[in-house]
Write a protein that holds these residues in place. Structure first.
Motif, PDB file in Angstrom:
ATOM      1  N   ALA A  53    -114.337 -65.341 -22.288  1.00  0.00           N
ATOM      2  CA  ALA A  53    -114.732 -66.104 -23.467  1.00  0.00           C
ATOM      3  C   ALA A  53    -115.341 -65.186 -24.515  1.00  0.00           C
ATOM      4  CB  ALA A  53    -115.732 -67.204 -23.094  1.00  0.00           C
ATOM      5  N   LEU A  54    -115.180 -65.581 -25.768  1.00  0.00           N
ATOM      6  CA  LEU A  54    -115.761 -64.881 -26.907  1.00  0.00           C
ATOM      7  C   LEU A  54    -116.603 -65.873 -27.687  1.00  0.00           C
ATOM      8  CD1 LEU A  54    -115.963 -62.509 -28.990  1.00  0.00           C
ATOM      9  CD2 LEU A  54    -113.870 -63.436 -30.041  1.00  0.00           C
ATOM     10  N   GLU A 112    -107.961 -55.700 -29.608  1.00  0.00           N
ATOM     11  CA  GLU A 112    -106.729 -55.994 -28.893  1.00  0.00           C
ATOM     12  C   GLU A 112    -106.974 -56.948 -27.729  1.00  0.00           C
ATOM     13  OE1 GLU A 112    -104.902 -52.357 -27.723  1.00  0.00           O
ATOM     14  OE2 GLU A 112    -104.572 -51.660 -29.776  1.00  0.00           O
ATOM     15  N   ALA A 113    -108.221 -57.348 -27.542  1.00  0.00           N
ATOM     16  CA  ALA A 113    -108.567 -58.239 -26.430  1.00  0.00           C
ATOM     17  C   ALA A 113    -108.089 -59.657 -26.704  1.00  0.00           C
ATOM     18  CB  ALA A 113    -110.078 -58.224 -26.209  1.00  0.00           C
ATOM     19  N   THR A 114    -107.803 -60.374 -25.640  1.00  0.00           N
ATOM     20  CA  THR A 114    -107.510 -61.804 -25.732  1.00  0.00           C
ATOM     21  C   THR A 114    -108.491 -62.549 -24.833  1.00  0.00           C
ATOM     22  OG1 THR A 114    -105.846 -61.646 -23.974  1.00  0.00           O
ATOM     23  CG2 THR A 114    -105.075 -61.461 -26.255  1.00  0.00           C
ATOM     24  N   TYR A 115    -108.671 -63.846 -25.121  1.00  0.00           N
ATOM     25  CA  TYR A 115    -109.695 -64.630 -24.436  1.00  0.00           C
ATOM     26  C   TYR A 115    -109.140 -65.998 -24.049  1.00  0.00           C
ATOM     27  CZ  TYR A 115    -112.626 -61.070 -26.588  1.00  0.00           C
ATOM     28  OH  TYR A 115    -113.161 -59.872 -26.993  1.00  0.00           O
ATOM     29  N   ASP A 116    -109.635 -66.503 -22.934  1.00  0.00           N
ATOM     30  CA  ASP A 116    -109.280 -67.859 -22.521  1.00  0.00           C
ATOM     31  C   ASP A 116    -109.982 -68.899 -23.381  1.00  0.00           C
ATOM     32  OD1 ASP A 116    -107.763 -66.765 -20.469  1.00  0.00           O
ATOM     33  OD2 ASP A 116    -109.369 -66.948 -18.992  1.00  0.00           O
ATOM     34  N   LEU A 141    -106.381 -65.773 -28.779  1.00  0.00           N
ATOM     35  CA  LEU A 141    -106.485 -66.689 -27.654  1.00  0.00           C
ATOM     36  C   LEU A 141    -105.321 -66.490 -26.690  1.00  0.00           C
ATOM     37  CD1 LEU A 141    -107.644 -70.101 -29.159  1.00  0.00           C
ATOM     38  CD2 LEU A 141    -108.790 -68.829 -27.329  1.00  0.00           C
ATOM     39  N   SER A 142    -105.612 -66.552 -25.410  1.00  0.00           N
ATOM     40  CA  SER A 142    -104.558 -66.525 -24.403  1.00  0.00           C
ATOM     41  C   SER A 142    -103.730 -67.806 -24.502  1.00  0.00           C
ATOM     42  CB  SER A 142    -105.176 -66.423 -23.005  1.00  0.00           C
ATOM     43  OG  SER A 142    -106.020 -65.295 -22.895  1.00  0.00           O
ATOM     44  N   PRO A 143    -102.475 -67.796 -24.045  1.00  0.00           N
ATOM     45  CA  PRO A 143    -101.699 -69.034 -24.036  1.00  0.00           C
ATOM     46  C   PRO A 143    -102.444 -70.149 -23.315  1.00  0.00           C
ATOM     47  CG  PRO A 143    -100.287 -67.167 -23.556  1.00  0.00           C
ATOM     48  CD  PRO A 143    -101.706 -66.644 -23.563  1.00  0.00           C
ATOM     49  N   GLY A 144    -102.561 -71.292 -23.974  1.00  0.00           N
ATOM     50  CA  GLY A 144    -103.302 -72.398 -23.402  1.00  0.00           C
ATOM     51  C   GLY A 144    -104.801 -72.287 -23.558  1.00  0.00           C
ATOM     52  N   GLY A 145    -105.281 -71.243 -24.243  1.00  0.00           N
ATOM     53  CA  GLY A 145    -106.711 -71.026 -24.406  1.00  0.00           C
ATOM     54  C   GLY A 145    -107.352 -72.049 -25.335  1.00  0.00           C
ATOM     55  N   THR A 146    -108.672 -72.152 -25.247  1.00  0.00           N
ATOM     56  CA  THR A 146    -109.427 -73.177 -25.958  1.00  0.00           C
ATOM     57  C   THR A 146    -110.260 -72.590 -27.084  1.00  0.00           C
ATOM     58  OG1 THR A 146    -109.584 -74.582 -23.997  1.00  0.00           O
ATOM     59  CG2 THR A 146    -111.225 -74.947 -25.722  1.00  0.00           C
ATOM     60  N   VAL A 216    -115.531 -79.981 -32.430  1.00  0.00           N
ATOM     61  CA  VAL A 216    -114.089 -79.708 -32.561  1.00  0.00           C
ATOM     62  C   VAL A 216    -113.618 -78.907 -31.358  1.00  0.00           C
ATOM     63  CG1 VAL A 216    -112.278 -78.698 -33.985  1.00  0.00           C
ATOM     64  CG2 VAL A 216    -114.302 -79.710 -35.085  1.00  0.00           C
ATOM     65  N   ARG A 217    -112.476 -79.309 -30.820  1.00  0.00           N
ATOM     66  CA  ARG A 217    -111.860 -78.572 -29.723  1.00  0.00           C
ATOM     67  C   ARG A 217    -110.349 -78.624 -29.877  1.00  0.00           C
ATOM     68  NH1 ARG A 217    -113.254 -80.763 -23.911  1.00  0.00           N
ATOM     69  NH2 ARG A 217    -112.077 -82.506 -24.778  1.00  0.00           N
ATOM     70  N   ALA A 218    -109.694 -77.517 -29.593  1.00  0.00           N
ATOM     71  CA  ALA A 218    -108.237 -77.467 -29.674  1.00  0.00           C
ATOM     72  C   ALA A 218    -107.737 -76.403 -28.701  1.00  0.00           C
ATOM     73  CB  ALA A 218    -107.783 -77.162 -31.096  1.00  0.00           C
ATOM     74  N   ARG A 219    -106.451 -76.434 -28.434  1.00  0.00           N
ATOM     75  CA  ARG A 219    -105.875 -75.524 -27.460  1.00  0.00           C
ATOM     76  C   ARG A 219    -104.723 -74.750 -28.072  1.00  0.00           C
ATOM     77  NH1 ARG A 219    -102.275 -76.242 -23.616  1.00  0.00           N
ATOM     78  NH2 ARG A 219    -102.085 -78.475 -24.038  1.00  0.00           N
ATOM     79  N   ALA A 220    -104.615 -73.481 -27.720  1.00  0.00           N
ATOM     80  CA  ALA A 220    -103.455 -72.689 -28.129  1.00  0.00           C
ATOM     81  C   ALA A 220    -102.257 -73.128 -27.296  1.00  0.00           C
ATOM     82  CB  ALA A 220    -103.734 -71.207 -27.908  1.00  0.00           C
ATOM     83  N   PRO A 221    -101.080 -73.121 -27.859  1.00  0.00           N
ATOM     84  CA  PRO A 221     -99.897 -73.523 -27.089  1.00  0.00           C
ATOM     85  C   PRO A 221     -99.644 -72.564 -25.929  1.00  0.00           C
ATOM     86  CG  PRO A 221     -99.264 -72.560 -29.192  1.00  0.00           C
ATOM     87  CD  PRO A 221    -100.744 -72.731 -29.245  1.00  0.00           C
ATOM     88  N   LYS A 222     -99.085 -73.088 -24.860  1.00  0.00           N
ATOM     89  CA  LYS A 222     -98.779 -72.239 -23.687  1.00  0.00           C
ATOM     90  C   LYS A 222     -97.473 -71.497 -23.900  1.00  0.00           C
ATOM     91  CE  LYS A 222    -101.276 -75.080 -20.337  1.00  0.00           C
ATOM     92  NZ  LYS A 222    -101.179 -75.863 -19.087  1.00  0.00           N
TER      93      LYS A 222
END
Length: 222
Positions: A53-54, A112-116, A141-146, A216-222
């Motif tokens: 997480a970030l 270059e980091a990604t986060y869940d 955000l990682s795929p499916g990340g919040t 607010v909450r949303a998700r990145a597409p998988k």
């Protein structure tokens, strides 16, 4: 270039000041709080179950510490050198926790980091132009990340960047900008940016006449 929240980081250096902080005990961390009212609203479950997480705008770092203690690898970012220095003094050695001093857009554009999960609690999502910040978050955000954030509910009819004096009406001029929009505006921006499963709403205060919290909450597409 994105518009930063203040002309100088000086405002954030004095945010949540502690008198004689070198003599103060490290504060307890008993809850993960999204709202301005103790014991009100969701906890860390609002983020789902991230492994990484970030946090954007961590200030003293209490929520980042709470999350790290559950086993999440947390990067906690703040614009203020003073805030980050204090957080490191308090929480140095916490497993899985890293503090970074940086401006949110600048960090996201270069890492270059990604986060869940990426989250902000009355932090950078309130004090940075969302048209600049949200697309940068989507890329990290990682795929499916919040993505999840909270801030004060907007004043009805007064939307957009709102300037104010960050240190009140006396002393040196510190220009502070906050971006306030209604839930539907956030939902539209997130949808245009490619997010799915969007939930944007105002959580009423415990007393209906008090200021509520935009959640607010949303998700990145998988």
């Amino acid at each position: 270039m994105p518009r930063e929240s203040t002309t100088l980081p000086e405002y954030w250096d004095s945010y949540k000041p502690y008198r004689e902080e070198g003599e103060q005990p490290t504060p307890d961390v008993e809850a993960f709080a999204w709202t301005q009212y103790d014991g009100h609203g969701p906890g860390e479950e609002f983020l789902g179950s991230p492994r990484t997480a970030l946090e954007l705008g961590c200030a003293e770092g209490k929520e980042a510490v709470y999350l790290a203690r559950t086993g999440v690898a947390v990067t906690a970012l703040d614009f203020s050198t003073a805030q980050v220095a204090r957080a490191r003094r308090w929480w140095d050695g916490t497993p899985g926790l890293t503090f970074v001093q940086a401006e949110a857009c600048g960090y996201l554009a270069t890492t270059e980091a990604t986060y869940d999960a990426v989250f902000s609690i009355w932090g950078a999502l309130w004090f940075t132009d969302p048209d600049d910040l949200v697309p940068l978050i989507a890329k990290r955000l990682s795929p499916g990340g919040t993505l999840a954030f909270s801030q004060a509910e907007p004043l009805e009819g007064y939307y957009g960047p709102q300037p104010m004096y960050g240190n009140g009406l006396a002393g040196r001029k510190l220009t502070l900008l906050r971006w306030s929009y209604p839930p539907q505006w956030w939902a539209d921006l997130l949808k245009r940016t490619g997010f799915v499963d969007i939930d944007a709403r105002v959580l009423p205060a415990p007393r209906p006449t008090d200021v509520g919290t935009l959640m607010v909450r949303a998700r990145a597409p998988k």
